[in-house]
Design a protein around this motif. Structure first.
Motif, mmCIF file in Angstrom:
data_model
loop_
_atom_site.group_PDB
_atom_site.id
_atom_site.type_symbol
_atom_site.label_atom_id
_atom_site.label_comp_id
_atom_site.label_asym_id
_atom_site.label_seq_id
_atom_site.Cartn_x
_atom_site.Cartn_y
_atom_site.Cartn_z
ATOM 1 N N ARG A 1 0.857 -1.185 0.000
ATOM 2 C CA ARG A 1 0.000 0.000 0.000
ATOM 3 C C ARG A 1 0.894 1.236 0.000
ATOM 4 N N LEU A 2 0.673 2.113 -0.978
ATOM 5 C CA LEU A 2 1.511 3.298 -1.146
ATOM 6 C C LEU A 2 0.655 4.548 -0.955
ATOM 7 N N PRO A 3 0.776 5.249 0.188
ATOM 8 C CA PRO A 3 -0.001 6.482 0.393
ATOM 9 C C PRO A 3 0.274 7.481 -0.714
ATOM 10 N N PHE A 4 -0.812 8.046 -1.248
ATOM 11 C CA PHE A 4 -0.672 8.944 -2.400
ATOM 12 C C PHE A 4 -1.800 9.955 -2.360
ATOM 13 N N GLN A 5 -1.489 11.223 -1.990
ATOM 14 C CA GLN A 5 -2.454 12.307 -1.930
ATOM 15 C C GLN A 5 -3.670 11.934 -1.082
ATOM 16 N N GLY A 6 -3.401 11.510 0.147
ATOM 17 C CA GLY A 6 -4.494 11.179 1.049
ATOM 18 C C GLY A 6 -5.224 9.910 0.688
ATOM 19 N N ALA A 7 -4.852 9.308 -0.450
ATOM 20 C CA ALA A 7 -5.462 8.053 -0.870
ATOM 21 C C ALA A 7 -4.372 6.983 -0.841
ATOM 22 N N ALA B 1 3.095 19.011 0.671
ATOM 23 C CA ALA B 1 4.285 18.490 1.340
ATOM 24 C C ALA B 1 5.365 19.558 1.462
ATOM 25 N N GLY B 2 5.358 20.526 0.528
ATOM 26 C CA GLY B 2 6.306 21.623 0.591
ATOM 27 C C GLY B 2 5.844 22.776 1.452
ATOM 28 N N PRO C 1 -4.864 23.423 3.151
ATOM 29 C CA PRO C 1 -3.765 24.053 3.889
ATOM 30 C C PRO C 1 -2.426 23.390 3.587
ATOM 31 N N GLY C 2 -1.344 24.132 3.876
ATOM 32 C CA GLY C 2 -0.008 23.621 3.625
ATOM 33 C C GLY C 2 0.348 22.420 4.468
ATOM 34 N N SER C 3 -0.305 22.264 5.608
ATOM 35 C CA SER C 3 -0.084 21.089 6.445
ATOM 36 C C SER C 3 -1.005 19.969 5.991
ATOM 37 N N THR C 4 -0.429 18.814 5.681
ATOM 38 C CA THR C 4 -1.246 17.701 5.190
ATOM 39 C C THR C 4 -2.164 17.139 6.265
#
Length: 735
Positions: free
Chosen positions: A110-116, A634-635, A706-709
Motif C-alpha cells: 500500500r503506497l499512500p498517495f495524496q491522502g489516498a 508536502a512543501g 492548507p499547507g499542512s497535510t
C-alpha cells in the motif's frame, strides 16, 4: 421557406460539430529501446527482459520476466492501481506457434498517495510470465525464435510519467522432449517474483463476507490463529483504499473490516488478495451476503482523512437536512442563468392564461411540476443504474457526453428558431382561446418542466453541493427523496403562482407586446446553443482558447448578431432608425470573426500563457492532479483548487466576477498560494474521487487545502463573492 431556413441552420451546426471532431489531435510519446533485451534506462527507472533459461522446447514452456529497477521513492503499479495509475502491459509480436501468457503480479504494498492509496511496488519488481511453444513451432535460420514486445507503464512519485519500450529476446528452440534448464526460477529476480505471486487457496482455506451497505466484514478461515492480514482488492472503484483495515483475530483465521466507497452498493462477490505475511498470500473470491457489520468506531473517522471541513457541513448532514437544503437550492436554481430563460417563457404563459379558470391554472402548475419531478427521477434512475454497475458520476454528468450535448444543442436551436418566428410550433402567446393551444397546453407545461430540468443540471446553486454530495453517497431511497425535494424546489415558484392567483396581479396584462417579447426571448437561447457547441468541442479537444473549436463558436456569435439585425429589419421594415441599426448589426457580424482572430504572434506565445490569468506572470493556474496537490502541500504551500467544467455556467460567472479579479489574485499571490484548476468537462476519476473525499459530487466547488497535510481542507460556498474568498485566504494564513 421557414423550414428550409431552419434546415440550413441545422446543417451548418452539424458541420461545425463535425469540424470540432476532425480538428482534435493526439500526442505521441517517445519509445525507448530497439527490440533488444535491455537493460533500458527510461525516466526514473531501468527495465529489462530476462529469461529463466536460454532454451525452449517445442511443445514446452519457458518463464520470462520484465525486471524494473526504480529510482528512490518512485513506484510502479499492481494490476489494480488503486486511487490512480495503471499497471504495465505489453503488446507482443511473436513468431507463428509461439504464445505468451498474461503478466503475473507479485503481492503489492500500500503506497499512500495524496491522502489516498495506490497499490504497487517501490525499489524493484519483476513481472513474470510464461511463453509456450507449439509442437510444430519452427525456429529461424540460426535455430532461435525472437520474441518482441511493446511494453507500456506508468511510474509515479509527486508526478506521474508514462513510458514505453520495445524489448525483445532470442530463445533457442530445441526438439520436443528435450530437458530445458530454468535455473532462473530458482534464483534471481524471476524466482523472487514467483515466490510472492498470490496462490490459489489451499485445502481448508475458505472465505465469506457480509455487508451493511457501507462496510464489508471479510472472514477467512485458514485453520490457524492469524494475527496479521492485509486485503488488496482486485475490484476497482469498490473500496476506500485509504481506509483502515482493522482485523479481528480468530482461533482458526481472521476477519478484516473494509469500507465501501460512497455511492457504491455492496457487491455480490468480492475479489482480491489476502496477505498473511511477506511470503504468504492468497487470491480469493468470497460471496457477500447482507448483514450487520460491527465496524470498530475508531476507524470511521480514519476512513475519511480528507473529509469535508466544518465549513462544508458534510459531516453534520442528515437525510432531513439534506432534503431541506435541496429544496432551498431548487428554489434558488430558478434564478440561475442556465434556468432563467425557460422560467421566463413559463411566466409569459401565465400572463396569457390569467383569464382562465382557477382549476385549469392549477392543473397547468401540477403538470409542470410533474414534468420536473419525472425528469429528476429519470436522472436518479440513471445515476443509480450506473452506480450499481460500479461507475461513479456526479451532478451534471450527462454534459460529459458529446452525444447528449449535441442533441441538446439541436433541440434548443430548433426551439429558438420557432420563437424567432422562422416557423410556428403552435406556441403563439397572443392566441388566447386557440383550440390547438388548449388541446396541447398540458403537454406544453410538462415539456417545459422537462426542459427546465435539462438546462438546470449544469448548475449547482447555494445549498445544493452538500445536499447532492450527501444524496449520492446514501441508499437509493434517500437519494430519491433528496432529488425529489430538489425538483419540488425548482417547481415551487410557478406552482405557487397557479395555486394563488392573487399573486398574478403583479404580472402585466396580456397584449401584442407578448409576441415581440417572445421573439426577444430567443436571443438567450441562441447564446445557450453557442455555449453548447463550444462545450461539444471541449469534449473532443484540448479547450485551447485559440483552437478551431473556439473559432467556430465565435462564428456562431457572428451568426447571432446577424440574426438580430435580420430580425430588426423584418420587425420594422419601414423605419429608418431600424434600418440603420440593422446595418450596424450586420457590419458587426461581418467584422467580428476577423477582429477576434488570433495573430501568429499570439498563437506562438499561447503555449506559454494558456493558464495565465489576470494576476500577472506569477498567477498561473496549473492543472489539478493528486500528485501535484500532494507535492505542494508536502512543501508547506497552501493550494486553492477550482473544481470547474466548461458546461458549468455558474463556474464561469464565479471565475469572471471573483476568482480572476486583480483583488483576489493579488491576495492569493501574496499568500503564496498554489492555484490549481480541476477541469471536469470530461469525466475524470481522479477529480471525481477528490470531490467525493470532500463530500461533494458536482461543480462549482472551491477548496483551500492548507499547507499542512494533517489539516482539513476548507470548502467554500458554490456562489462566490470577493469577501468570501478573501476571508478564506485570511483564515488559512492564520492557521
Amino acid at each position: 421557406m421557414p423550414f428550409r431556413a431552419a434546415g440550413k441552420y441545422i446543417v451548418t451546426l452539424l458541420l461545425l460539430l463535425v469540424l470540432s471532431v476532425a480538428c482534435s489531435a493526439r500526442a505521441q510519446k517517445a519509445v525507448y529501446g530497439n527490440g533488444g533485451p535491455g537493460p533500458i534506462k527510461a525516466d526514473h527507472l531501468t527495465v529489462e527482459l530476462v529469461s529463466a533459461g536460454p532454451d525452449i522446447a517445442a511443445g514446452g514452456t519457458q518463464t520470462l520476466g520484465f525486471v524494473f529497477t526504480l529510482e528512490d521513492k518512485w513506484h510502479i503499479y499492481w494490476k489494480n492501481a488503486g486511487f490512480a495509475g495503471f499497471p504495465p502491459s505489453v503488446d507482443w509480436s511473436l513468431p507463428k506457434g509461439i504464445t505468451a501468457d498474461d503478466l503475473q503480479f507479485p503481492q503489492p504494498t500500500r503506497l499512500p498517495f495524496q491522502g489516498a492509496v495506490d497499490y504497487g511496488y517501490e525499489d524493484n519488481v519483476t513481472y513474470p510470465f510464461v511463453v509456450h511453444a507449439a509442437p510444430n513451432a519452427k525456429p529461424g535460420k540460426d535455430g532461435t525464435i525472437h520474441l518482441s514486445g511493446h511494453l507500456k507503464w506508468l511510474v509515479c512519485r509527486e508526478q506521474c510519467v508514462p513510458g514505453t519500450a520495445d524489448l525483445g529476446i532470442d530463445l533457442h528452440l530445441v526438439p520436443a522432449g528435450t530437458a530445458v534448464a530454468q535455473q532462473g526460477t530458482q534464483v534471481g529476480p524471476i524466482a523472487n517474483a514467483l515466490k510472492h505471486i498470490p496462490e490459489q487457496p489451499r485445502q481448508g482455506f475458505s472465505a465469506h463476507a457480509v455487508s451493511d451497505g457501507k462496510h464489508i466484514a471479510l472472514t477467512f478461515l485458514t485453520g490457524t490463529h492469524e494475527t496479521d492480514a492485509e486485503f488488496y482488492p482486485l475490484d476497482e472503484q469498490l473500496l476506500q483504499d485509504n481506509a483502515d483495515q482493522p482485523i479481528d483475530s480468530l482461533p482458526d483465521g481472521a476477519r478484516i473490516y473494509l469500507t465501501l466507497l460512497p455511492n457504491t452498493p455492496a457487491p455480490k462477490q468480492i475479489h482480491g488478495v489476502v496477505e498473511l505475511n511477506e511470503d504468504e498470500s492468497y487470491q480469493i473470491t468470497a460471496d457477500v451476503a447482507p448483514g450487520a457489520v460491527a465496524m470498530p468506531a475508531a476507524t470511521d473517522s480514519a476512513a475519511h482523512p480528507q473529509g469535508a471541513s466544518a465549513s462544508s457541513g458534510a459531516g453534520e448532514v442528515t437525510a432531513l437536512t439534506a432534503m431541506a437544503l435541496a429544496f432551498a437550492g431548487g428554489i434558488i436554481l430558478n434564478l440561475m442563468p442556465c434556468v432563467f430563460p425557460v422560467l421566463f417563457l413559463k411566466a409569459l404563459s401565465l400572463v396569457q392564461s390569467s383569464g382562465e379558470d382557477r382549476q385549469r391554472s392549477r392543473a397547468h402548475g401540477l403538470v409542470y411540476t410533474a414534468g420536473i419531478v419525472a425528469s429528476f427521477w429519470a436522472i436518479v434512475a440513471v445515476l443509480l443504474a450506473l452506480r450499481s454497475g460500479g461507475a461513479r458520476f456526479g451532478w451534471g454528468f450527462q454534459l460529459q457526453s458529446p452525444g447528449f450535448v449535441g442533441v441538446l444543442a439541436l433541440l434548443l436551436f430548433f426551439f429558438a428558431l420557432s420563437l424567432s418566428g422562422v416557423f410556428e410550433l403552435g406556441l403563439s402567446l397572443t392566441s388566447a382561446g386557440d383550440s390547438l393551444t388548449r388541446k396541447q397546453g398540458y403537454a406544453g407545461s410538462f415539456f417545459t418542466g422537462v426542459l427546465a430540468t435539462v438546462v438546470a443540471t449544469p448548475c449547482v446553486g447555494p445549498f445544493m453541493g452538500v445536499a447532492i454530495g450527501y444524496a449520492l453517497s446514501q441508499p437509493a431511497i434517500v437519494t430519491l427523496l433528496v432529488f425529489t425535494a430538489l425538483a419540488l424546489g425548482l417547481a415551487l415558484p410557478y406552482l405557487a403562482l397557479t395555486f394563488f392567483p392573487s399573486l398574478m396581479r403583479w404580472l402585466p396584462k396580456p397584449g401584442a407586446w407578448m409576441e415581440t417579447l417572445k421573439q426577444i426571448t430567443a436571443i438567450p437561447l441562441y447564446f445557450t446553443v453557442i455555449w453548447l457547441v463550444y462545450l461539444y468541442g471541449r469534449l473532443f479537444g484540448s479547450g485551447d482558447p485559440f483552437s478551431s473549436v473556439d473559432q467556430a463558436a465565435m462564428l456562431l456569435v457572428a451568426l447571432l448578431v446577424l440574426s438580430i439585425g435580420a430580425w430588426i429589419l423584418g420587425r420594422w421594415p419601414r423605419s429608418r432608425a431600424a434600418t440603420i441599426t440593422a446595418v450596424l448589426f450586420l457590419a458587426g457580424a461581418v467584422a467580428l470573426p476577423f477582429a477576434l482572430r488570433p495573430t501568429p504572434q499570439e498563437l506562438a506565445q499561447h503555449g506559454q500563457a494558456a493558464m495565465q490569468i489576470g494576476g500577472g506572470a506569477s498567477s498561473k493556474w496549473q492543472p489539478f492532479t493528486p500528485a501535484a496537490l500532494d507535492q505542494a502541500r508536502a512543501g508547506g504551500k497552501s493550494v486553492f483548487v477550482d473544481f470547474t467544467a466548461a458546461w458549468c455556467l455558474s463556474c464561469q460567472v464565479n471565475e469572471k466576477l471573483v476568482l480572476h479579479t486583480d483583488e483576489v489574485q493579488s491576495a492569493l499571490q501574496k499568500s503564496n498560494f498554489v492555484l490549481m484548476r480541476a477541469d471536469w468537462t470530461q469525466y475524470d476519476p481522479g477529480i471525481t474521487n477528490a470531490l467525493s473525499a470532500i463530500g461533494r459530487s458536482g461543480v462549482p466547488t472551491y477548496v483551500i487545502y492548507p499547507g499542512s497535510t494533517s489539516a482539513k481542507p476548507d470548502v467554500l460556498p458554490e456562489v462566490l463573492t470577493k469577501s468570501v474568498v478573501l476571508a478564506a485566504i485570511q483564515k488559512d494564513a492564520a492557521k
